[in-house]
Design a protein around this motif. Sequence first.
Motif, PDB file in Angstrom:
ATOM      1  N   GLY A  40      -2.333   3.290   1.109  1.00 39.48           N
ATOM      2  CA  GLY A  40      -2.493   3.896   2.420  1.00 39.48           C
ATOM      3  C   GLY A  40      -2.871   2.909   3.508  1.00 39.48           C
ATOM      4  O   GLY A  40      -2.392   3.000   4.639  1.00 39.48           O
ATOM      5  N   ARG A  41      -3.731   1.930   3.181  1.00 38.92           N
ATOM      6  CA  ARG A  41      -4.236   1.017   4.212  1.00 38.92           C
ATOM      7  C   ARG A  41      -3.766  -0.424   4.052  1.00 38.92           C
ATOM      8  O   ARG A  41      -3.833  -1.208   4.985  1.00 38.92           O
ATOM      9  N   GLY A  42      -3.347  -0.772   2.852  1.00 36.19           N
ATOM     10  CA  GLY A  42      -2.919  -2.143   2.620  1.00 36.19           C
ATOM     11  C   GLY A  42      -4.061  -3.131   2.531  1.00 36.19           C
ATOM     12  O   GLY A  42      -3.843  -4.338   2.676  1.00 36.19           O
ATOM     13  N   GLN A  43      -5.277  -2.645   2.295  1.00 41.22           N
ATOM     14  CA  GLN A  43      -6.452  -3.510   2.245  1.00 41.22           C
ATOM     15  C   GLN A  43      -7.195  -3.314   0.925  1.00 41.22           C
ATOM     16  O   GLN A  43      -7.142  -2.243   0.325  1.00 41.22           O
ATOM     17  N   PRO A  44      -7.920  -4.355   0.455  1.00 38.29           N
ATOM     18  CA  PRO A  44      -8.752  -4.182  -0.745  1.00 38.29           C
ATOM     19  C   PRO A  44      -9.825  -3.131  -0.487  1.00 38.29           C
ATOM     20  O   PRO A  44     -10.253  -2.919   0.652  1.00 38.29           O
ATOM     21  N   VAL A  45     -10.261  -2.463  -1.538  1.00 39.20           N
ATOM     22  CA  VAL A  45     -11.300  -1.445  -1.417  1.00 39.20           C
ATOM     23  C   VAL A  45     -12.494  -1.864  -2.283  1.00 39.20           C
ATOM     24  O   VAL A  45     -12.323  -2.337  -3.407  1.00 39.20           O
ATOM     25  N   THR A 338       4.922  -4.213  -1.635  1.00 45.17           N
ATOM     26  CA  THR A 338       4.610  -3.442  -2.839  1.00 45.17           C
ATOM     27  C   THR A 338       3.706  -2.256  -2.551  1.00 45.17           C
ATOM     28  O   THR A 338       3.567  -1.373  -3.390  1.00 45.17           O
ATOM     29  N   ARG A 339       3.108  -2.203  -1.366  1.00 43.82           N
ATOM     30  CA  ARG A 339       2.246  -1.072  -1.052  1.00 43.82           C
ATOM     31  C   ARG A 339       3.016   0.083  -0.404  1.00 43.82           C
ATOM     32  O   ARG A 339       2.465   0.882   0.348  1.00 43.82           O
ATOM     33  N   LEU A 340       4.301   0.202  -0.723  1.00 45.22           N
ATOM     34  CA  LEU A 340       5.074   1.359  -0.269  1.00 45.22           C
ATOM     35  C   LEU A 340       4.413   2.648  -0.751  1.00 45.22           C
ATOM     36  O   LEU A 340       3.791   2.684  -1.822  1.00 45.22           O
ATOM     37  N   ASN A 341       4.565   3.699   0.016  1.00 42.23           N
ATOM     38  CA  ASN A 341       4.050   5.006  -0.381  1.00 42.23           C
ATOM     39  C   ASN A 341       5.037   5.632  -1.368  1.00 42.23           C
ATOM     40  O   ASN A 341       5.860   6.474  -1.022  1.00 42.23           O
TER      41      ASN A 341
END
Length: 368
Positions: A40-45, A338-341
Motif C-alpha cells: 500500500g505505501r511502498g515503505q518498510p513497516v 514488485t509492490r503492485l497491488n
Amino acid sequence: MEIELVADIASYDRMASPPITELSDRARDIFRLVVEDYLGRGQPVGSKALSQQSGLNLSPASIRSVLSELEQLGLLAAPHTSAGRLPTESGLRLFVDGIMQVAEPTREERVAIEQQLSAPGPIEKALEKTSSILSDISGAAGMVMVPRREPRLAQMRLVPLDETRALAVLVGEDGHVENRVLEIADATSHSALQRAGNYISAQLSGRTLAEAAQTMRADIASGQSALDEISAGLVEAGIATWSEDPARRPVLIVRGQANLLDETALGDIERVRSLLEDLEDKQSVAELLDSARDAESTRIFIGAENRLFALSGSSVIASPYRDREGKVVGVLGVIGPTRLNYARVVPMVDFTAQSLGKRIGWQGKNDA
C-alpha cells in the motif's frame, strides 16, 4: 478465481521459502500485515507501527521477535539496521501463493472496461485503449501484444525466372501480396508451374497456410488430387514460401511508462532506469508475455524470478486473450515495481483479457 503462478525455476530454487502452513498463526498474521502495508505505501513497516495499527494486542518487543524470525526465514528484509521490514521477493511469492485474497472488479468497473472496449472503430484502437486501461487500473505500465494474423490465401501464380528458379506471387484475401523466389528442378515445365498455381488458387483459396498444407497433403495421400509428382512438389514449395519473416518482431503496445516514476521511485532511481531500459527492449518483453500463451488464466512473475527483470526487480502480471473460437491470439498485462497491488490488479487484468477477447470476437463476426 484461478491464478497461475509461475517462477523461473533456477531462481525460484535459490529463493525457496517455507510453505505458509509452517508459519504459526501469529507469524502469518504479522507477515500478512507487513506485506499489505508495504504494497500500500511502498515503505518498510516497523514493530511500533504494527503494534499501534494492527490490533494484534502484542507489544513491540513481541512483534520484533516475530519479525526477526520471518527475516531469518528469508521472507522479510531490513533495508537499514534501524528501519522496519519489507517483504523479499521470496516473501511476496509466498504471500501471492498462499495468503492473498483477490478483490474481484466491481460491477461499475466491469461496465466501464467493457464500454471502453466496445466503442466502434478498428481493432488497433481497441488494443491501444486496452493498454491504457491496464495502465490506469494498475498505476503501472500496461502492455498488449497485437494478435498474430495468419493470412488466408486468395491466389498464387508461379512464374518461371530461369531453369532452376521460379517466382511465387502469393495474394492474400486481405489484398496483401508477397513475392518469393523458390528453387525448382531443372526438368520443371511451364505447364507444371501453371498446374500448381491453378490448384492452389482453385482448391486452397480461403484457407490459412497451415490449413492449405493439411488439405493438400490429404488430397494427394487419398488420390483425390490430379496433380503429378512434380506439380504436387511445386504446390508444397509454393505454400512454404508464404512463411513469416523470422526477423519480424512482434508488435507490443506499451502505455503508462510515466506511472513508473512515482514518488517512491525517486529513492531507487537506478531500478526504475533499468526497468525503463527493459521496456525499450520490446522483443524481450514480448517473449516474456508470449510465455503466458499456454496459461489458462493469469500468470504472475515476481522480480528476479524472471531473468529479464533481475536488475530492475519488477513484477509482471500477464493474461492471454482469445478470439471467438477460444484460440489464444495474444497476451496482455502490466509491469511495475514488485509492490503492485496484486489482489486488485490480478482480477482486473484477467477481466480485461476476457473483455478484449469479446471485442475481437465481435469484430471478427462483423468482418465475416
